[in-house]
Enzyme design. Sequence first.
Site, PDB file in Angstrom:
ATOM      1  N   CYS A 147      23.300  88.509 -18.747  1.00 40.37           N
ATOM      2  CA  CYS A 147      22.845  88.330 -20.132  1.00 40.37           C
ATOM      3  C   CYS A 147      23.160  89.595 -20.936  1.00 40.37           C
ATOM      4  O   CYS A 147      24.313  90.017 -20.988  1.00 40.37           O
ATOM      5  CB  CYS A 147      21.361  87.964 -20.141  1.00 40.37           C
ATOM      6  SG  CYS A 147      20.716  87.445 -21.737  1.00 40.37           S
ATOM      7  N   ASP A 204      25.424  77.080 -21.877  1.00 41.25           N
ATOM      8  CA  ASP A 204      24.698  78.256 -22.381  1.00 41.25           C
ATOM      9  C   ASP A 204      24.796  78.300 -23.904  1.00 41.25           C
ATOM     10  O   ASP A 204      25.873  78.565 -24.442  1.00 41.25           O
ATOM     11  CB  ASP A 204      25.297  79.518 -21.774  1.00 41.25           C
ATOM     12  CG  ASP A 204      24.536  80.782 -22.156  1.00 41.25           C
ATOM     13  OD1 ASP A 204      23.692  80.724 -23.082  1.00 41.25           O
ATOM     14  OD2 ASP A 204      24.788  81.821 -21.536  1.00 41.25           O
ATOM     15  N   HIS A 258      22.163  79.058 -19.472  1.00 36.31           N
ATOM     16  CA  HIS A 258      21.937  80.493 -19.548  1.00 36.31           C
ATOM     17  C   HIS A 258      20.931  80.903 -18.476  1.00 36.31           C
ATOM     18  O   HIS A 258      19.972  80.191 -18.208  1.00 36.31           O
ATOM     19  CB  HIS A 258      21.394  80.877 -20.936  1.00 36.31           C
ATOM     20  CG  HIS A 258      21.315  82.344 -21.167  1.00 36.31           C
ATOM     21  ND1 HIS A 258      22.439  83.124 -21.354  1.00 36.31           N
ATOM     22  CD2 HIS A 258      20.257  83.184 -21.238  1.00 36.31           C
ATOM     23  CE1 HIS A 258      22.076  84.372 -21.528  1.00 36.31           C
ATOM     24  NE2 HIS A 258      20.758  84.442 -21.465  1.00 36.31           N
TER      25      HIS A 258
END
Length: 245
Positions: free
Chosen positions: A125, A183, A214
Amino acid sequence: MLIQSHTVDLATPSGPMRTYVHRPQGDGRYPVILFYSEIFQQTGPIERSARLMAGHGYVVLVPEVFHELNPAGTVLAYDEAGRDKGNADKAAKPVASYDADNIALITWAQAQPWCSGQFGAMGFCLGGHLAFRAALQPQVSATACFYATDLHTQVIPSSAGQHSMARLADITGELLMIWGKQDPHIPAEGRAQVYASLAQAGLRFTWHEFNGQHAFMRDEGERYDPELAQLGYQLALALFRRKLG
């Protein structure tokens, strides 16, 4: 491989940076992985991921990415308040400050008896972006970026010419870019933009897009996909073995 863990506070221009060190037990010299967390810092899933990598024969350094904005040891919860605080910290820290953090990590590691002199980077991330940022350092020869956020945006503050995608010429190592097709934080057009930029710059990179959401690597929450996570670790470990030893 059995591992050991401890913390060290490293000096940076913006203050002490709490860093978690996970490494094989006993004597020996090992490659070093700069390991970057999500906006929540070293949560349980991040620690487990770091320790997993260390168990394969690497020294894994997990810095607190917002060390200048929080007391040492701060861990944000995977809830709305934690997301709000983490996103506020992301907006408050200049992107160039991560370069000083990377230099501090590399300089300290190079002075340790367990360091082989080989460096890689890895992150999830926000940490995927920060691993990409670490690849700007000439010592970093292999980088695994998992669903790196904000490479295609200007969300992370930066001065002119300092955005990570504006400095592709500084990357000399090999990149592994892993994404989830479902995502929403990095949509298809954003991924295409990043791919085109890396290709145009002539960088050495491998690109994988999986049917995942995600944070599919995070072993907490309903988005976790154990099968994809195992594949992701295998890809990262294959890169590091080939480039770092």
